[in-house]
Design a protein around this motif. Structure first.
Motif, short mmCIF file in Angstrom:
data_model
loop_
_atom_site.label_atom_id
_atom_site.label_comp_id
_atom_site.label_asym_id
_atom_site.label_seq_id
_atom_site.Cartn_x
_atom_site.Cartn_y
_atom_site.Cartn_z
N LEU A 13 0.86 -1.18 0.00
CA LEU A 13 0.00 0.00 0.00
C LEU A 13 0.91 1.24 0.00
N HIS A 14 0.43 2.30 -0.65
CA HIS A 14 1.21 3.52 -0.79
C HIS A 14 0.52 4.63 0.00
N TYR A 15 1.18 5.11 1.03
CA TYR A 15 0.64 6.21 1.85
C TYR A 15 1.44 7.48 1.59
N LYS A 16 0.71 8.58 1.38
CA LYS A 16 1.35 9.91 1.26
C LYS A 16 1.13 10.64 2.58
N SER A 21 6.30 9.74 0.77
CA SER A 21 5.49 8.57 0.45
C SER A 21 6.15 7.35 1.05
N ASN A 55 0.29 -3.39 4.92
CA ASN A 55 -1.11 -3.23 5.32
C ASN A 55 -1.19 -2.04 6.26
N SER A 56 -2.40 -1.73 6.74
CA SER A 56 -2.59 -0.54 7.57
C SER A 56 -1.85 -0.65 8.90
N PHE A 63 1.74 0.14 8.23
CA PHE A 63 1.93 1.59 8.10
C PHE A 63 1.95 2.26 9.47
N VAL A 65 -2.61 12.37 6.19
CA VAL A 65 -2.26 11.09 5.56
C VAL A 65 -3.30 10.74 4.50
N LEU A 91 -4.22 7.60 1.54
CA LEU A 91 -3.93 6.30 0.95
C LEU A 91 -4.07 6.42 -0.55
N MET A 135 -6.94 8.95 -4.65
CA MET A 135 -6.58 8.67 -3.27
C MET A 135 -7.79 8.68 -2.34
N GLY A 166 -8.76 10.09 1.48
CA GLY A 166 -8.30 10.99 2.54
C GLY A 166 -9.07 12.29 2.47
#
Length: 325
Positions: free
Chosen positions: A68-71, A112, A117-118, A121, A141, A143, A271, A273
């Protein structure tokens, strides 16, 4: 303010074709640019030395590998220039983080990070916060769902022809250690030859060549680009975030068509958020940015609630495969 380097048309063409495929041979680039193979080699060396070309980047569809890619956006407090540098260096050294930039406006830093998984993160972010939390006054944040990459058509005012997929579309691809070694080897230097890669990872040329083609065919490697020294070229980089409503896949497709027909838009991010979509732009002036965003708002006036503009002042890390192996 850095001195802006003046590029001639052949310089710009070379950067354009490298952005299309930075693994292309000097011979192929020479045909596209209209120069000899030797002249291309000379130009590349000069641009690297002058900081116009910072790195040759392999575009890896990391979500396809189960990430998963989180900014994350941070507003800092109680810092000075030295402390901010320490924070940036700390983020750059983190092997889960694939992108780090400083910003102007509401946020000071954006990065990033990749997570399985969450919960993963949460642990990654808590570890970051345990080191620099005293200097964070606010965070946001997102996703990231997908962010197909477009090419830099603005360099020669010609539409880029490639779309680099970034997002989970099919089943997750499992990599073995050889695949991981290859991605690690070329993520920050896509121009390495198969001979160099094989030597570096202690494998054979045939295996490397076969595995690289397989990674491309499976959609793990979706292209080869480059990281420019934007400050040397006078290119300004903006992220424009939109809060949307009345959305569906048809409207999203129309938005992507808009993005892909405007040479200055490099990414369109979908995204979850505070905001729902972001356009990443590279322009020569704020007026150029305003013109494009005005068109976008006019075309999708029924779908845009509000938007925020963030100026990305400097890029410190751009690595699609930052992991330890």
């Amino acid at each position: 303010m850095h001195n802006i380097m003046k590029l001639n048309l052949k310089d710009k063409k070379l950067l354009y074709w490298l952005d299309q495929d930075s693994r292309a041979t000097n011979k192929y680039l020479g045909k596209k640019v209209g120069l000899s193979e030797q002249a291309i080699g000379y130009k590349l060396k000069r641009m690297e030395e002058e900081g116009i070309i910072k790195k040759y980047i392999t575009f890896i569809n990391t979500p396809l590998l189960g990430y998963l890619h989180y900014k994350v956006f941070l507003r800092l407090r109680n810092t000075n220039v030295m402390k901010e540098k320490e924070i940036i260096d700390f983020l750059v050294s983190n092997t889960n983080i694939r992108w780090v930039v400083t910003c102007s406006g509401k946020w000071d830093v954006s990065f990033s990070t990749m997570a399985k998984n969450s919960q993963d993160f949460t642990e990654i972010y808590r570890d970051i916060e345990s080191k620099i939390g005293d200097y964070i006054s606010e965070k946001s944040v997102f996703l990231l769902i997908k962010s197909p990459g477009l090419t830099k058509g603005y360099l020669i005012n010609q539409k880029g022809t490639k779309i680099r997929e970034y997002g989970l579309k099919t089943k997750i691809i499992e990599l073995d250690q050889t695949d991981k070694n290859i991605l690690n080897s070329i993520s920050q230097n896509s121009r390495k030859s198969v001979v160099e890669i094989a030597d570096e990872i202690n494998s054979t040329i045939d295996i490397v060549r076969y595995r690289l083609k397989k990674l491309e065919k499976e959609g793990v490697v979706t292209g080869y680009t480059l990281q420019l020294g934007y400050d040397k070229l006078g290119i300004l980089r903006y992220s424009v975030f939109f809060s949307l409503h009345k959305m569906n896949s048809s409207i999203e497709e129309k938005m992507f068509r808009f993005a892909s027909t405007h040479n200055n838009i490099i990414f369109m991010l979908t995204m979850i958020g505070t905001h729902d979509l972001s356009l990443e732009l590279e322009v020569l002036s704020y007026e150029e940015l305003e013109k494009i965003i005005k068109k976008f708002r006019e075309e999708f006036t029924d779908n845009i609630n509000n938007f925020d503009i963030i100026f990305n002042t400097q890029e410190y890390k751009y690595d699609f495969y930052p992991f330890k192996i």
